[in-house]
Design an enzyme around this catalytic site. Structure first.
Site, PDB file in Angstrom:
ATOM      1  N   TYR A 147       5.717  80.737  66.936  1.00 21.92           N
ATOM      2  CA  TYR A 147       6.499  81.277  68.052  1.00 21.92           C
ATOM      3  C   TYR A 147       7.422  82.455  67.346  1.00 21.92           C
ATOM      4  O   TYR A 147       7.680  83.429  67.752  1.00 21.92           O
ATOM      5  CB  TYR A 147       7.205  80.021  68.735  1.00 21.92           C
ATOM      6  CG  TYR A 147       8.516  80.403  69.672  1.00 21.92           C
ATOM      7  CD1 TYR A 147       7.902  81.144  71.022  1.00 21.92           C
ATOM      8  CD2 TYR A 147       9.857  80.430  69.471  1.00 21.92           C
ATOM      9  CE1 TYR A 147       9.047  81.462  71.799  1.00 21.92           C
ATOM     10  CE2 TYR A 147      10.842  80.836  70.407  1.00 21.92           C
ATOM     11  CZ  TYR A 147      10.312  81.379  71.369  1.00 21.92           C
ATOM     12  OH  TYR A 147      11.287  81.698  72.374  1.00 21.92           O
ATOM     13  N   ALA A 191      15.708  71.004  74.445  1.00 20.70           N
ATOM     14  CA  ALA A 191      16.492  69.561  73.915  1.00 20.70           C
ATOM     15  C   ALA A 191      17.461  69.316  74.939  1.00 20.70           C
ATOM     16  O   ALA A 191      17.561  68.199  75.404  1.00 20.70           O
ATOM     17  CB  ALA A 191      16.674  69.606  72.590  1.00 20.70           C
TER      18      ALA A 191
HETATM   19  P1  NAD Z   1      10.660  80.450  80.809  1.00 23.18           P
HETATM   20  O1  NAD Z   1       9.432  79.731  80.329  1.00 23.18           O
HETATM   21  O2  NAD Z   1      11.505  79.603  82.022  1.00 23.18           O
HETATM   22  O3  NAD Z   1      10.331  81.945  81.290  1.00 23.18           O
HETATM   23  C1  NAD Z   1       9.184  82.765  80.804  1.00 23.18           C
HETATM   24  C2  NAD Z   1       8.343  83.169  82.237  1.00 23.18           C
HETATM   25  O4  NAD Z   1       7.595  84.131  81.602  1.00 23.18           O
HETATM   26  C3  NAD Z   1       7.703  81.872  83.060  1.00 23.18           C
HETATM   27  O5  NAD Z   1       8.366  81.877  84.237  1.00 23.18           O
HETATM   28  C4  NAD Z   1       6.391  82.290  82.835  1.00 23.18           C
HETATM   29  O6  NAD Z   1       5.676  82.141  83.907  1.00 23.18           O
HETATM   30  C5  NAD Z   1       6.330  83.918  82.408  1.00 23.18           C
HETATM   31  N1  NAD Z   1       5.173  84.253  81.796  1.00 23.18           N
HETATM   32  C6  NAD Z   1       4.317  83.502  81.095  1.00 23.18           C
HETATM   33  N2  NAD Z   1       3.083  83.970  81.062  1.00 23.18           N
HETATM   34  C7  NAD Z   1       3.083  85.163  81.903  1.00 23.18           C
HETATM   35  C8  NAD Z   1       2.325  86.236  82.070  1.00 23.18           C
HETATM   36  N3  NAD Z   1       1.051  86.206  81.269  1.00 23.18           N
HETATM   37  N4  NAD Z   1       2.481  86.922  83.033  1.00 23.18           N
HETATM   38  C9  NAD Z   1       3.650  86.962  83.468  1.00 23.18           C
HETATM   39  N5  NAD Z   1       4.690  86.221  83.358  1.00 23.18           N
HETATM   40  C10 NAD Z   1       4.303  85.190  82.318  1.00 23.18           C
HETATM   41  O7  NAD Z   1      11.388  80.892  79.524  1.00 23.18           O
HETATM   42  P2  NAD Z   1      12.831  81.422  79.245  1.00 23.18           P
HETATM   43  O8  NAD Z   1      13.678  80.246  78.611  1.00 23.18           O
HETATM   44  O9  NAD Z   1      13.630  81.869  80.588  1.00 23.18           O
HETATM   45  O10 NAD Z   1      12.963  82.332  78.191  1.00 23.18           O
HETATM   46  C11 NAD Z   1      12.795  83.667  78.357  1.00 23.18           C
HETATM   47  C12 NAD Z   1      12.424  84.717  77.182  1.00 23.18           C
HETATM   48  O11 NAD Z   1      13.715  84.214  76.284  1.00 23.18           O
HETATM   49  C13 NAD Z   1      11.231  84.232  76.451  1.00 23.18           C
HETATM   50  O12 NAD Z   1      10.670  85.330  75.974  1.00 23.18           O
HETATM   51  C14 NAD Z   1      11.882  83.266  75.264  1.00 23.18           C
HETATM   52  O13 NAD Z   1      11.013  83.271  74.337  1.00 23.18           O
HETATM   53  C15 NAD Z   1      13.118  83.938  75.110  1.00 23.18           C
HETATM   54  N6  NAD Z   1      13.999  82.879  74.321  1.00 23.18           N
HETATM   55  C16 NAD Z   1      14.470  81.591  75.180  1.00 23.18           C
HETATM   56  C17 NAD Z   1      15.154  80.802  74.649  1.00 23.18           C
HETATM   57  C18 NAD Z   1      15.522  79.519  75.038  1.00 23.18           C
HETATM   58  O14 NAD Z   1      16.360  78.745  74.829  1.00 23.18           O
HETATM   59  N7  NAD Z   1      15.390  79.676  76.526  1.00 23.18           N
HETATM   60  C19 NAD Z   1      15.506  80.940  73.204  1.00 23.18           C
HETATM   61  C20 NAD Z   1      15.107  82.163  72.446  1.00 23.18           C
HETATM   62  C21 NAD Z   1      14.280  82.935  73.132  1.00 23.18           C
END
Ligand code: NAD
Length: 319
Positions: A147, A191
């Protein structure tokens, strides 16, 4: 009126970001492969599209009279440590395709400002007590999981396009983010949500299982703080990657104690083997602080706003 596209609007942070942009007066289109699980979208328009496909990226970015003023790319195949360790190939395949196609399409279509959501998973593991790491120290690279490698590669894709097209790129490296309306069960939860769920399901005086020995050190950022940081960064002239995270670092056991305190329950911990990830974290926030951003919610305040929502989901799922 400014127009913004939020990719990943059906997800946790994307859903909250749509609300923030609406409060700021934007016209917002949300895009995701699925609708939001927990709340109806507040976007002016929502398109269900698979952003791994270049033609879907074109469709997402096409609006009458030109393109978007701002694009926020948060779509990813995403989950907590359990997911990251079992779905390495899906992450490397799906998230790379989304980022490669979205970044290129946005650049070619003349989007002036593009945000990419990266992660502190781009950094190597740290020892407890190590001094803060700055953004520049992601290189030489040694992320702990695929990741992190995917995020690092996609950061570089965005930066490469910003050098060859008139597209300003802003990149945030998020620490763990938590809050209401995020995944809380099913294997993709992170977590804080998993522990809130286990505590909500446990009796007062009961025992919950926690992966690892409970000493791993993390910082957890409440989602309202995160979306403020994203927005401030996007409006700024700050180039290069920028860490966004609460400066309070706690062990996993301290996270459990905080959740138990908020829940008003006595909870015992049973440590069991499971994917924990890195041992420790400690990152500089000086770049985001230079924009005036500060975390308003420390762990207990954020959990006090998150736990009741998860407790409610648990109750509803039991009826
Ligand atoms: P999340 O999984 O709730 O949201 C990601 C969204 O992307 C989902 O709704 C999913 O359906 C959508 N998605 C996946 N594949 C897709 C596709 N092929 N086409 C269109 N949409 C698609 O995750 P989040 O926690 O809201 O994270 C948002 C961003 O922040 C991500 O890039 C994640 O890597 C990054 N991030 C999150 C965290 C965290 O703690 N939540 C930490 C570091 C980075």
């Amino acid at each position: 009126m400014k127009r913004a596209l939020v990719c990943g609007a059906g997800g946790f942070i994307g859903g909250h970001l749509v609300k923030k942009l609406k409060r700021e007066g934007y016209w917002v289109r949300g895009v995701d492969i699925k609708e939001h699980e927990f709340a109806p979208t507040q976007a002016d328009e929502f398109l269900k599209l698979d952003l791994r496909l270049p033609e879907s990226c074109w469709e997402a970015l096409t609006v009458p009279g030109g393109t978007f003023d701002e694009v926020y790319q948060l779509a990813a195949d995403m989950g907590g440590m359990g997911f990251i360790h079992t779905a390495e190939t899906e992450i490397m395949h799906n998230s790379v395709l989304i980022n490669v196609h979205m970044t290129r399409t946005a650049a070619v279509m003349g989007v002036p400002r593009y945000f990419f959501s990266s992660s502190v998973c781009v950094y190597r593991d740290m020892k407890p007590g190590e001094p803060e790491m700055t953004e520049a120290e992601a290189i030489p690279a040694n992320p702990d999981n695929e990741y992190g490698w995917e995020k690092l590669y996609s950061e570089r894709v965005a930066q490469a396009y910003s050098r060859h097209y008139p597209m300003q790129v802003r990149i945030a490296r998020f620490q763990n983010c938590y809050g209401p309306e995020g995944t809380w069960r099913g294997g993709r939860e992170k977590a804080p949500a998993a522990i809130c769920r286990k505590v909500a399901e446990a009796e007062d005086g009961g025992t919950i299982e926690v992966w690892g020995d409970g000493t791993a050190i993390r910082s957890y950022t409440y989602v309202d703080d995160m979306v403020e940081g994203i927005y401030l960064l996007m409006q700024s002239n700050l180039e290069g990657a920028v860490n966004i995270g609460c400066p309070q670092y706690v062990t996993v056991d301290e996270l459990v104690h905080t959740v138990a305190e908020v829940a008003g329950k006595k909870i015992h911990i049973k440590h069991v083997p499971g994917p924990v990830g890195v041992q420790s974290r400690n990152f500089s926030n000086e770049r985001i602080y230079s924009l005036g951003w500060r975390a308003k919610y420390y762990l207990k305040d954020g959990i006090a706003r998150t736990y009741p929502w998860i407790e409610e989901q648990v109750k509803r799922s039991n009826v």
